[in-house]
Design an enzyme around this catalytic site. Structure first.
Site, mmCIF file in Angstrom:
data_model
loop_
_atom_site.group_PDB
_atom_site.id
_atom_site.type_symbol
_atom_site.label_atom_id
_atom_site.label_comp_id
_atom_site.label_asym_id
_atom_site.label_seq_id
_atom_site.Cartn_x
_atom_site.Cartn_y
_atom_site.Cartn_z
ATOM 1 C CG ASN A 7 -1.819 1.144 1.341
ATOM 2 O OD1 ASN A 7 -1.780 2.035 0.488
ATOM 3 N ND2 ASN A 7 -2.652 1.154 2.364
ATOM 4 N NE ARG A 89 -6.257 1.509 0.184
ATOM 5 C CZ ARG A 89 -6.278 2.585 0.938
ATOM 6 N NH1 ARG A 89 -5.205 2.956 1.599
ATOM 7 N NH2 ARG A 89 -7.373 3.283 1.045
ATOM 8 C CG HIS A 178 -13.057 3.700 3.486
ATOM 9 N ND1 HIS A 178 -13.764 4.718 4.073
ATOM 10 C CD2 HIS A 178 -11.762 3.921 3.781
ATOM 11 C CE1 HIS A 178 -12.935 5.538 4.690
ATOM 12 N NE2 HIS A 178 -11.703 5.074 4.521
ATOM 13 N NE ARG A 239 -10.000 12.910 3.437
ATOM 14 C CZ ARG A 239 -9.815 11.593 3.587
ATOM 15 N NH1 ARG A 239 -10.749 10.833 4.130
ATOM 16 N NH2 ARG A 239 -8.688 11.052 3.179
ATOM 17 C CD GLU A 382 -9.112 -0.736 4.367
ATOM 18 O OE1 GLU A 382 -8.644 -0.256 5.410
ATOM 19 O OE2 GLU A 382 -9.480 -0.042 3.415
#
Ligand code: ADP
Length: 395
Positions: A7, A89, A178, A239, A382
């Protein structure tokens, strides 16, 4: 069969070496500060080490990772022949990728056409693929996209009410993120709740420092709270999530800043951090709110209220829900966030089991037997999801 999951961020490279049969993590780590001074955190079994080492670019980082994995002392394999595939990823696959793919030169070119949609992430992801391909050219490299799972959304969920040409010319639409987590967690939720995945209505709340909620009907994502970028939806660590779009021009004029400066502020300096001035970490927000900090309390309340609103909206979008899952950092670990959210869901007959809600980081039923909808903690993974996809396509 061993699978290396990679990743890549712009200055980091996280990795896990996973045994595809047993799903055991043989080694994992993170190369940090690539392009700066460089540091590798490495874990194999109970051995943890931290190495200060020059990491001028991603190619050097991956070669150091491969050296570590095969190191006679710290390593977990004898030679690179024991890595049988690499799963990467990828953040944005646009409309081109509705599932994972084995990477070749044409695929890289197609991924590059999505770079505009994720200018900070996709180029770094591609750097990582190229560096790994150079280091290990003989094995298969698989790209697993954050957006792919949500490609099943219907137009009414993914279209914005904007002039049509912005969609047709530039691909401006909701993509959602996601996806690997929402797919992994929703499948497991169906198993835990004793449901047929292909015939179920599920809501997954992925509440980490980045956070999104999705509605999954019969095993397919039908709506999700993040949008063209990960900025839309819930209030997150840094965010803003949803705001009135007219705020952008208003603040730019008042503060005499550019749209890009404000976009950076919306991504990195807003959310619970911006609201509270305390921290982007929900644990710090909860502690400060407990100490009477009103701004931190407001930040917590906005975070929770928005989760409740999205669950309510998706309950209606799905025509009910058979089960709801909490996952990711706060979803798995924060009794406070879950309690406040579940209390806000009493209108749909959700009842929380106080004792069960003390659990953290493990699969657990959080609702009482008479709750109309069962609510579960389902830890996400993940990397394992990427390893499974990679094994599926590579062997
Ligand atoms: P990401 O991958 O988006 O960085 P994670 O899923 O790892 O996020 O979640 C990290 C976040 O989860 C932390 O920033 C923290 O705010 C939150 N978190 C973790 N544990 C707890 C807890 N016990 N209580 C509240 N929040 C928590």
């Amino acid at each position: 069969m061993n699978i290396l999951v990679v990743n890549c961020g712009s200055s980091s490279l996280k990795f896990q070496l996973i045994d595809a049969e047993t799903e055991h993590v043989k080694a994992s780590g993170n190369c940090e500060r690539i392009g700066l001074d460089g540091r590798i955190l490495y874990k194999a079994g109970s051995d943890k080490s931290e190495l200060e080492t020059a990491l001028p670019d991603h190619a050097v980082a991956i070669s150091k990772v491969l050296d570590l994995l095969t190191d006679p002392e710290k390593g977990v394999i004898q030679s690179l022949d024991e890595i049988h595939a690499i799963g990467h990823r990828l953040v944005h696959g646009g409309e081109k990728f509705a599932s994972s793919v084995v990477v070749d030169e044409n695929i890289i070119k197609e991924i590059e056409t999505c770079n505009d949609l994720a200018p900070l992430h996709n180029p770094a992801n591609i750097l990582g693929i190229r560096a790994c391909q150079r280091a290990m050219p003989k094995i298969k490299h698989v790209a697993v996209f954050d957006t792919a799972f949500h490609q099943t959304m219907p137009p009414k969920a993914y279209l914005y009410a904007l002039p049509k040409e912005y969609y047709s010319k530039y691909g401006v639409r909701r993509y959602g993120f996601h996806g690997t987590s929402h797919s992994f967690v929703s499948r497991r939720l169906a198993e835990l709740a004793g449901l047929d995945y292909e015939n179920s209505k599920l809501i997954v709340c992925h509440i980490g420092s980045g956070a999104s909620i999705s509605a999954i009907k019969n095993g397919k994502s039908v709506d999700t709270s993040m949008g063209m970028t990960p900025l839309e939806g819930l209030a997150m660590g840094t965010r803003s999530g949803d705001i009135d779009p007219a705020i952008i021009e208003f603040i730019c004029q008042k503060e005499n800043i550019s749209v890009s400066e404000l976009t950076m502020i919306l991504n990195k300096k807003s959310g619970v951090l911006g609201m509270s001035g305390v921290s982007s970490d929900f644990r710090d927000i909860i502690a400060a709110a407990d100490d009477g900090n009103e701004d931190a309390q407001n930040a917590f309340d906005v975070l929770v209220y928005r989760i409740i609103k999205y669950i309510g909206a998706y309950y209606m979008a799905l025509g009910g829900a058979d089960a709801i899952a909490f996952t990711a950092g706060a979803g798995e670990n924060s009794s406070e966030v879950r309690k406040a959210v579940m209390e806000g869901l009493s209108a749909i007959g959700i009842k929380m089991d106080e004792e069960a809600n003390k659990k953290r980081g493990e699969e657990a039923l959080l609702s009482t037997p008479d709750s109309k909808v069962p609510v579960w903690i389902v830890p996400t993974n993940e990397e394992l999801a990427i390893a499974r996809e990679t094994a599926h396509l590579a062997f």
